[in-house]
Write a protein that holds these residues in place. Structure first.
Motif, PDB file in Angstrom:
ATOM      1  N   ILE A  78       0.940  -1.144  -0.144  1.00 39.77           N
ATOM      2  CA  ILE A  78      -0.070  -0.018   0.005  1.00 39.77           C
ATOM      3  C   ILE A  78       1.159   1.356  -0.293  1.00 39.77           C
ATOM      4  CG2 ILE A  78      -2.034   1.208   1.229  1.00 39.77           C
ATOM      5  CD1 ILE A  78      -2.826  -1.337   2.589  1.00 39.77           C
ATOM      6  N   GLN A  79       1.320   1.847  -1.012  1.00 36.47           N
ATOM      7  CA  GLN A  79       2.158   3.220  -1.148  1.00 36.47           C
ATOM      8  C   GLN A  79       1.031   4.603  -1.590  1.00 36.47           C
ATOM      9  OE1 GLN A  79       3.956   0.803  -3.941  1.00 36.47           O
ATOM     10  NE2 GLN A  79       3.964   2.209  -5.527  1.00 36.47           N
ATOM     11  N   GLY A  80       1.786   5.469  -1.543  1.00 34.82           N
ATOM     12  CA  GLY A  80       1.179   6.509  -1.927  1.00 34.82           C
ATOM     13  C   GLY A  80       1.612   7.184  -3.023  1.00 34.82           C
TER      14      GLY A  80
ATOM     15  N   ILE B 216       2.241   3.005   3.466  1.00 34.57           N
ATOM     16  CA  ILE B 216       1.786   3.760   4.528  1.00 34.57           C
ATOM     17  C   ILE B 216       1.368   3.763   5.431  1.00 34.57           C
ATOM     18  CG2 ILE B 216       0.594   1.289   5.118  1.00 34.57           C
ATOM     19  CD1 ILE B 216      -2.546   2.276   4.579  1.00 34.57           C
TER      20      ILE B 216
ATOM     21  N   MET C 246       3.136   7.412   5.829  1.00 41.93           N
ATOM     22  CA  MET C 246       2.303   8.198   5.186  1.00 41.93           C
ATOM     23  C   MET C 246       1.671   8.984   6.391  1.00 41.93           C
ATOM     24  SD  MET C 246       1.115   6.795   1.326  1.00 41.93           S
ATOM     25  CE  MET C 246      -0.686   7.891   1.206  1.00 41.93           C
ATOM     26  N   CYS C 247       1.289   7.484   7.002  1.00 41.38           N
ATOM     27  CA  CYS C 247       0.469   8.796   7.607  1.00 41.38           C
ATOM     28  C   CYS C 247       1.259   8.975   8.989  1.00 41.38           C
ATOM     29  CB  CYS C 247      -0.530   7.285   8.898  1.00 41.38           C
ATOM     30  SG  CYS C 247      -1.436   6.128   7.977  1.00 41.38           S
TER      31      CYS C 247
ATOM     32  N   VAL D 256      -5.775   2.450   6.495  1.00 38.23           N
ATOM     33  CA  VAL D 256      -5.975   2.298   4.569  1.00 38.23           C
ATOM     34  C   VAL D 256      -7.568   3.419   4.841  1.00 38.23           C
ATOM     35  CG1 VAL D 256      -7.204   1.857   2.476  1.00 38.23           C
ATOM     36  CG2 VAL D 256      -5.311   0.862   3.772  1.00 38.23           C
TER      37      VAL D 256
ATOM     38  N   LEU E 188      -5.782   6.595   5.360  1.00 41.90           N
ATOM     39  CA  LEU E 188      -5.356   7.930   3.816  1.00 41.90           C
ATOM     40  C   LEU E 188      -6.689   8.956   2.983  1.00 41.90           C
ATOM     41  CD1 LEU E 188      -3.066   5.591   3.090  1.00 41.90           C
ATOM     42  CD2 LEU E 188      -2.225   7.428   4.181  1.00 41.90           C
TER      43      LEU E 188
ATOM     44  N   ARG F 144      -5.608  11.434   0.947  1.00 43.81           N
ATOM     45  CA  ARG F 144      -4.256  10.818   0.824  1.00 43.81           C
ATOM     46  C   ARG F 144      -4.433  10.568  -0.147  1.00 43.81           C
ATOM     47  NH1 ARG F 144      -3.568  15.639   2.569  1.00 43.81           N
ATOM     48  NH2 ARG F 144      -1.998  16.085   3.928  1.00 43.81           N
TER      49      ARG F 144
ATOM     50  N   TYR G 145      -3.566   6.839  -2.574  1.00 45.71           N
ATOM     51  CA  TYR G 145      -2.860   5.640  -2.531  1.00 45.71           C
ATOM     52  C   TYR G 145      -3.342   4.758  -3.662  1.00 45.71           C
ATOM     53  CZ  TYR G 145      -6.562   3.963   0.115  1.00 45.71           C
ATOM     54  OH  TYR G 145      -8.381   3.329  -0.161  1.00 45.71           O
TER      55      TYR G 145
ATOM     56  N   ILE H 290      -2.885   0.005  -3.994  1.00 46.45           N
ATOM     57  CA  ILE H 290      -2.628  -1.034  -3.752  1.00 46.45           C
ATOM     58  C   ILE H 290      -1.689  -1.022  -4.854  1.00 46.45           C
ATOM     59  CG2 ILE H 290      -3.930  -3.168  -3.136  1.00 46.45           C
ATOM     60  CD1 ILE H 290      -5.593  -1.114  -1.143  1.00 46.45           C
TER      61      ILE H 290
END
Length: 126
Positions: free
Chosen positions: A8-10, A23, A26-27, A87, A90, A95, A97, A99
């Motif tokens: 899981i990436q932004g 993730i 990001m958080c 998630v 986000l 934000r 993201y 998957i």
């Protein structure tokens, strides 16, 4: 086709890897920027604690080397349930993201039962 790895990436790159932030990064950025509400921060910190207590942290990550991690899809059921509230955060804080499911991860430099780590250089897996 069944993919072995998931991330899981932004859409914003990490300053360390030049690869999209995961993730957790990001958080943590939402917290550091003072954007996350206190109750959400408490929830995220509990999620982070659970992962630290139940999943080995690759030594390369501890040293902030240029690596990214992927979950193994075959063993991620419980982890995905635990990370689901992050998630949703986000989504809540708008934000973007992705998957990502893949088998093409480059050279694996760390592996345990739940995850792998691969080295990145110039924003690309090597």
């Amino acid at each position: 086709m069944e993919c072995r790895y998931m991330r899981i990436q932004g859409r914003e790159d990490s300053w360390i890897t030049k690869y999209p932030k995961g993730i957790f990064g990001m958080c943590w950025r939402l917290i550091m920027d003072g954007m996350m509400e206190p109750e959400d921060e408490k929830t995220f910190r509990a999620i982070d604690k659970w992962f630290r207590e139940n999943l080995p942290e690759p030594e390369q990550c501890k040293k902030q080397e240029k690596v990214i991690t992927f979950f193994k899809t075959g063993t991620t059921g419980e982890m995905l349930k635990m990370i689901e509230p992050a998630v949703r955060m986000l989504d809540k804080y708008a934000r973007p993201y992705d998957i990502v499911y893949t088998n093409a991860v480059g050279t694996i430099i760390y592996e345990d039962d739940w995850q792998i780590a691969v080295r990145v250089e110039g924003g690309k897996m090597i």
